[in-house]
Design a protein around this motif. Structure first.
Motif, PDB file in Angstrom:
ATOM      1  N   UNK A 173       8.355  -6.173 -46.660  1.00 23.13           N
ATOM      2  CA  UNK A 173       7.815  -5.635 -45.407  1.00 23.13           C
ATOM      3  C   UNK A 173       6.586  -4.779 -45.682  1.00 23.13           C
ATOM      4  N   UNK A 174       6.672  -3.953 -46.705  1.00 19.91           N
ATOM      5  CA  UNK A 174       5.534  -3.094 -47.079  1.00 19.91           C
ATOM      6  C   UNK A 174       4.330  -3.957 -47.476  1.00 19.91           C
ATOM      7  N   UNK A 175       4.577  -5.032 -48.214  1.00 23.03           N
ATOM      8  CA  UNK A 175       3.477  -5.902 -48.639  1.00 23.03           C
ATOM      9  C   UNK A 175       2.785  -6.547 -47.439  1.00 23.03           C
ATOM     10  N   UNK A 176       3.562  -6.960 -46.447  1.00 27.34           N
ATOM     11  CA  UNK A 176       2.985  -7.582 -45.260  1.00 27.34           C
ATOM     12  C   UNK A 176       2.152  -6.577 -44.475  1.00 27.34           C
ATOM     13  N   UNK A 177       2.630  -5.357 -44.367  1.00 27.31           N
ATOM     14  CA  UNK A 177       1.866  -4.326 -43.647  1.00 27.31           C
ATOM     15  C   UNK A 177       0.565  -4.009 -44.377  1.00 27.31           C
ATOM     16  N   UNK A 178       0.613  -3.965 -45.707  1.00 29.07           N
ATOM     17  CA  UNK A 178      -0.620  -3.745 -46.472  1.00 29.07           C
ATOM     18  C   UNK A 178      -1.612  -4.885 -46.238  1.00 29.07           C
ATOM     19  N   UNK A 179      -1.108  -6.090 -46.111  1.00 29.55           N
ATOM     20  CA  UNK A 179      -1.977  -7.236 -45.829  1.00 29.55           C
ATOM     21  C   UNK A 179      -2.587  -7.114 -44.439  1.00 29.55           C
ATOM     22  N   UNK A 180      -1.806  -6.702 -43.463  1.00 30.99           N
ATOM     23  CA  UNK A 180      -2.341  -6.509 -42.111  1.00 30.99           C
ATOM     24  C   UNK A 180      -3.415  -5.423 -42.104  1.00 30.99           C
ATOM     25  N   UNK A 181      -3.217  -4.379 -42.879  1.00 30.50           N
ATOM     26  CA  UNK A 181      -4.233  -3.324 -42.978  1.00 30.50           C
ATOM     27  C   UNK A 181      -5.516  -3.869 -43.606  1.00 30.50           C
ATOM     28  N   UNK A 182      -5.368  -4.711 -44.610  1.00 26.60           N
ATOM     29  CA  UNK A 182      -6.531  -5.329 -45.261  1.00 26.60           C
ATOM     30  C   UNK A 182      -7.302  -6.189 -44.266  1.00 26.60           C
ATOM     31  N   UNK A 183      -6.580  -6.981 -43.483  1.00 26.34           N
ATOM     32  CA  UNK A 183      -7.214  -7.822 -42.466  1.00 26.34           C
ATOM     33  C   UNK A 183      -7.933  -6.964 -41.439  1.00 26.34           C
TER      34      UNK A 183
END
Length: 227
Positions: A173-183
């Motif tokens: 879940x944390x990894x997905x949120x970091x990806x959304x922040x990157x986007x």
């Protein structure tokens, strides 16, 4: 970028999913929409990508009033809005590469453009080395990354993520949120619909709280404040 003006959504006979909602999201914002189950947050997301239509009020995306959007216009809207769901919605008999390609193929994109774009988005989501794997060979977090890659292929101005971490463990879940922040850092407006308190509090981004179909709080650097 996104403006809801006095929007209501009613379902017969007596369900009022949203009531007189007004909301403005600026280009490039990252906004978390939170609320308990049945609060209306998912209904708001569905109105945004035209899975549902408002009963009353006005919804504008860019210069486009989608309040009365025709069904024939929905595909064009969804090329401007990437959508990520909780349950991934991947095609099990297609590889990672084929799942992402498929989103462009159904839109009629040329082979040249597909060959250019797909590797780019797989690199963004960190799956370049797993392009030949099938969904069953991926972790839940990796499957969600494929879903996000598929949502990015049209280079949308807006990404709507409806409970994207709901089926994931804490690490993924944390990894997905970091990806959304990157986007989001690339300039894409992100609307995250979630009930995950820890994720919302860690983001320290704008938080819109919905309860009983109404916006009860809108804080620029907010927290999940529902009890």
């Amino acid at each position: 970028m996104i403006r809801f003006s006095n929007v209501s959504k009613h379902y017969p006979p007596t369900t009022h999913a949203l009531q007189h909602v007004s909301l403005h999201i600026k280009p490039g914002e990252f906004v978390s929409v939170v609320g308990q189950s049945g609060s209306g947050k998912t209904t708001l997301a569905k109105l945004l990508f035209a899975e549902e239509q408002a009963t009353k009020g006005k919804i504008v995306i860019g210069d486009w009033d989608i309040s009365g959007i025709k069904q024939s216009e929905v595909p064009e809207l969804r090329r401007q809005i990437g959508i990520v769901f909780q349950d991934f919605k991947l095609l099990p008999r297609k590889t990672v590469l084929e799942n992402v390609k498929f989103a462009l193929e159904v839109a009629g994109e040329s082979r040249v453009r597909i060959r250019k774009i797909v590797p780019q988005v797989l690199k963004i989501v960190g799956l370049s080395d797993k392009h030949a794997r099938y969904p069953r060979q991926l972790s839940g977090g990796e499957q969600q990354r494929v879903s996000i890659a598929r949502a990015l292929v049209h280079r949308p101005k807006i990404l709507v993520a409806d409970e994207p971490t709901g089926n994931l463990d804490t690490i993924h879940a944390h990894e997905i949120i970091q990806l959304l922040k990157k986007i989001n850092e690339y300039g894409t407006t992100v609307v995250l619909v979630t009930h995950d308190r820890d994720i919302v509090n860690a983001l320290k981004k704008r938080v819109v709280t919905i309860a009983d179909g109404k916006i009860v709080s809108d804080i620029q650097r907010g927290k999940y404040i529902l009890s």
